[in-house]
Design a protein around this motif. Sequence first.
Motif, PDB file in Angstrom:
ATOM      1  N   THR A   1      -2.679 -23.599  89.352  1.00 37.21           N
ATOM      2  CA  THR A   1      -2.954 -25.026  89.535  1.00 37.21           C
ATOM      3  C   THR A   1      -4.056 -25.516  88.605  1.00 37.21           C
ATOM      4  O   THR A   1      -4.281 -26.712  88.505  1.00 37.21           O
ATOM      5  CB  THR A   1      -3.308 -25.324  91.004  1.00 37.21           C
ATOM      6  N   HIS A   2      -4.725 -24.625  87.909  1.00 28.72           N
ATOM      7  CA  HIS A   2      -5.641 -24.890  86.792  1.00 28.72           C
ATOM      8  C   HIS A   2      -6.930 -25.631  87.123  1.00 28.72           C
ATOM      9  O   HIS A   2      -7.759 -25.800  86.243  1.00 28.72           O
ATOM     10  CB  HIS A   2      -4.926 -25.630  85.651  1.00 28.72           C
ATOM     11  N   TRP A   3      -7.146 -26.084  88.324  1.00 30.62           N
ATOM     12  CA  TRP A   3      -8.334 -26.895  88.610  1.00 30.62           C
ATOM     13  C   TRP A   3      -9.634 -26.129  88.490  1.00 30.62           C
ATOM     14  O   TRP A   3     -10.691 -26.720  88.347  1.00 30.62           O
ATOM     15  CB  TRP A   3      -8.234 -27.562  89.986  1.00 30.62           C
ATOM     16  N   ASN A   4      -9.605 -24.800  88.550  1.00 34.09           N
ATOM     17  CA  ASN A   4     -10.845 -24.031  88.536  1.00 34.09           C
ATOM     18  C   ASN A   4     -10.938 -23.171  87.280  1.00 34.09           C
ATOM     19  O   ASN A   4     -10.081 -22.334  87.024  1.00 34.09           O
ATOM     20  CB  ASN A   4     -10.931 -23.155  89.784  1.00 34.09           C
ATOM     21  N   VAL A   5     -11.988 -23.383  86.511  1.00 36.58           N
ATOM     22  CA  VAL A   5     -12.191 -22.660  85.251  1.00 36.58           C
ATOM     23  C   VAL A   5     -12.271 -21.155  85.467  1.00 36.58           C
ATOM     24  O   VAL A   5     -12.001 -20.377  84.542  1.00 36.58           O
ATOM     25  CB  VAL A   5     -13.435 -23.206  84.514  1.00 36.58           C
ATOM     26  N   ALA A   6     -12.573 -20.692  86.667  1.00 35.11           N
ATOM     27  CA  ALA A   6     -12.664 -19.257  86.941  1.00 35.11           C
ATOM     28  C   ALA A   6     -11.343 -18.540  86.678  1.00 35.11           C
ATOM     29  O   ALA A   6     -11.325 -17.353  86.385  1.00 35.11           O
ATOM     30  CB  ALA A   6     -13.131 -19.015  88.371  1.00 35.11           C
ATOM     31  N   GLN A   7     -10.220 -19.252  86.739  1.00 37.49           N
ATOM     32  CA  GLN A   7      -8.928 -18.604  86.487  1.00 37.49           C
ATOM     33  C   GLN A   7      -8.799 -18.113  85.046  1.00 37.49           C
ATOM     34  O   GLN A   7      -7.973 -17.255  84.760  1.00 37.49           O
ATOM     35  CB  GLN A   7      -7.761 -19.515  86.838  1.00 37.49           C
ATOM     36  N   THR A   8      -9.642 -18.621  84.143  1.00 43.03           N
ATOM     37  CA  THR A   8      -9.560 -18.191  82.745  1.00 43.03           C
ATOM     38  C   THR A   8     -10.022 -16.751  82.552  1.00 43.03           C
ATOM     39  O   THR A   8      -9.841 -16.189  81.474  1.00 43.03           O
ATOM     40  CB  THR A   8     -10.374 -19.126  81.831  1.00 43.03           C
ATOM     41  N   THR A   9     -10.603 -16.144  83.570  1.00 39.65           N
ATOM     42  CA  THR A   9     -11.047 -14.746  83.486  1.00 39.65           C
ATOM     43  C   THR A   9     -10.056 -13.796  84.159  1.00 39.65           C
ATOM     44  O   THR A   9     -10.270 -12.582  84.150  1.00 39.65           O
ATOM     45  CB  THR A   9     -12.430 -14.566  84.135  1.00 39.65           C
TER      46      THR A   9
ATOM     47  N   VAL B   1      -6.189 -14.572  78.217  1.00 44.11           N
ATOM     48  CA  VAL B   1      -6.793 -15.881  77.973  1.00 44.11           C
ATOM     49  C   VAL B   1      -7.940 -15.723  76.978  1.00 44.11           C
ATOM     50  O   VAL B   1      -8.845 -14.921  77.200  1.00 44.11           O
ATOM     51  CB  VAL B   1      -7.305 -16.514  79.283  1.00 44.11           C
ATOM     52  N   LYS B   2      -7.872 -16.488  75.897  1.00 37.72           N
ATOM     53  CA  LYS B   2      -8.910 -16.448  74.857  1.00 37.72           C
ATOM     54  C   LYS B   2      -9.685 -17.762  74.854  1.00 37.72           C
ATOM     55  O   LYS B   2      -9.096 -18.845  74.945  1.00 37.72           O
ATOM     56  CB  LYS B   2      -8.287 -16.256  73.472  1.00 37.72           C
ATOM     57  N   ASP B   3     -10.988 -17.666  74.743  1.00 41.26           N
ATOM     58  CA  ASP B   3     -11.863 -18.824  74.613  1.00 41.26           C
ATOM     59  C   ASP B   3     -11.768 -19.292  73.163  1.00 41.26           C
ATOM     60  O   ASP B   3     -12.140 -18.565  72.242  1.00 41.26           O
ATOM     61  CB  ASP B   3     -13.289 -18.428  74.977  1.00 41.26           C
ATOM     62  N   ALA B   4     -11.262 -20.507  72.952  1.00 45.14           N
ATOM     63  CA  ALA B   4     -11.086 -21.043  71.596  1.00 45.14           C
ATOM     64  C   ALA B   4     -12.233 -21.962  71.193  1.00 45.14           C
ATOM     65  O   ALA B   4     -12.159 -22.632  70.163  1.00 45.14           O
ATOM     66  CB  ALA B   4      -9.746 -21.769  71.498  1.00 45.14           C
ATOM     67  N   GLY B   5     -13.281 -22.039  72.012  1.00 44.01           N
ATOM     68  CA  GLY B   5     -14.469 -22.796  71.636  1.00 44.01           C
ATOM     69  C   GLY B   5     -14.472 -24.234  72.107  1.00 44.01           C
ATOM     70  O   GLY B   5     -13.536 -24.722  72.742  1.00 44.01           O
ATOM     71  N   LEU B   6     -15.563 -24.902  71.768  1.00 44.98           N
ATOM     72  CA  LEU B   6     -15.763 -26.298  72.166  1.00 44.98           C
ATOM     73  C   LEU B   6     -15.068 -27.245  71.200  1.00 44.98           C
ATOM     74  O   LEU B   6     -15.045 -27.006  69.994  1.00 44.98           O
ATOM     75  CB  LEU B   6     -17.253 -26.629  72.214  1.00 44.98           C
ATOM     76  N   GLU B   7     -14.537 -28.336  71.752  1.00 45.04           N
ATOM     77  CA  GLU B   7     -13.899 -29.385  70.969  1.00 45.04           C
ATOM     78  C   GLU B   7     -14.251 -30.720  71.600  1.00 45.04           C
ATOM     79  O   GLU B   7     -14.502 -30.790  72.796  1.00 45.04           O
ATOM     80  CB  GLU B   7     -12.372 -29.255  70.989  1.00 45.04           C
TER      81      GLU B   7
ATOM     82  N   PHE C   1      -9.181 -23.116  76.223  1.00 44.24           N
ATOM     83  CA  PHE C   1      -8.733 -21.759  76.488  1.00 44.24           C
ATOM     84  C   PHE C   1      -7.249 -21.665  76.154  1.00 44.24           C
ATOM     85  O   PHE C   1      -6.467 -22.551  76.513  1.00 44.24           O
ATOM     86  CB  PHE C   1      -8.952 -21.383  77.957  1.00 44.24           C
ATOM     87  N   VAL C   2      -6.866 -20.598  75.458  1.00 42.87           N
ATOM     88  CA  VAL C   2      -5.483 -20.395  75.040  1.00 42.87           C
ATOM     89  C   VAL C   2      -4.911 -19.219  75.829  1.00 42.87           C
ATOM     90  O   VAL C   2      -5.445 -18.109  75.774  1.00 42.87           O
ATOM     91  CB  VAL C   2      -5.394 -20.121  73.527  1.00 42.87           C
TER      92      VAL C   2
ATOM     93  N   GLU D   1      -2.445 -24.183  76.737  1.00 47.61           N
ATOM     94  CA  GLU D   1      -3.847 -24.402  76.416  1.00 47.61           C
ATOM     95  C   GLU D   1      -4.433 -25.274  77.519  1.00 47.61           C
ATOM     96  O   GLU D   1      -3.781 -26.211  77.981  1.00 47.61           O
ATOM     97  CB  GLU D   1      -3.995 -25.119  75.086  1.00 47.61           C
ATOM     98  N   SER D   2      -5.666 -24.951  77.927  1.00 43.22           N
ATOM     99  CA  SER D   2      -6.318 -25.707  78.984  1.00 43.22           C
ATOM    100  C   SER D   2      -7.764 -25.965  78.587  1.00 43.22           C
ATOM    101  O   SER D   2      -8.416 -25.091  78.017  1.00 43.22           O
ATOM    102  CB  SER D   2      -6.255 -24.900  80.284  1.00 43.22           C
TER     103      SER D   2
END
Length: 168
Positions: free
Chosen positions: A70-78, A95-101, A115-116, A124-125
């Motif tokens: 459901t993507h609402w929580n950034v913790a899922q990227t780990t 999941v790879k951190d693609a940096g700030l944009e 995040f990719v 991408e999220s």
Amino acid sequence: VEVKLLFLTAYSFRYQSIEHWRGGTLTSLNATTNDDGELSRVEARREGAALKVRTGTGEWRATPQLWPTTHWNVAQTTAPALLNTLTGNLNRVDVKDAGLETIILGDGPREARRFVYSGDLALESWYDAAGRWVKLRFPAEDGSTIEYICQSCGGPKDMPAAETNQAD
């Protein structure tokens, strides 16, 4: 989501997911999807030390620490795997951190971390500095690209990201 041609609906997609969390752990989930008339449902309930997942085609057990898509929580990227709330399947992801944009949202520009996801999910999220989910992009089955972009992106700023939107 509705796609209209002239005055007729050519395609519609409706999705709803309700989650209950306790102590940072998913205790139940009910997700329903109507993909242009094709209905599906995913249910998950904590039973002891397991999360019982049920779909229209069967059921299986997972650890209760499994994050839903459901993507609402950034913790899922780990997480190395996610519960797909459309299919009820376990999706293994890298999941790879693609940096700030700087991205353009409905309420203006905002810096967000991209995040990719690869593996069983390709998407991408983006999450802002407060950990709020603000954008999602993924390829559609027909080869087009679908983007969800936050239109009104405020929210609780004093709450840690891992606890945003969690309720008993």
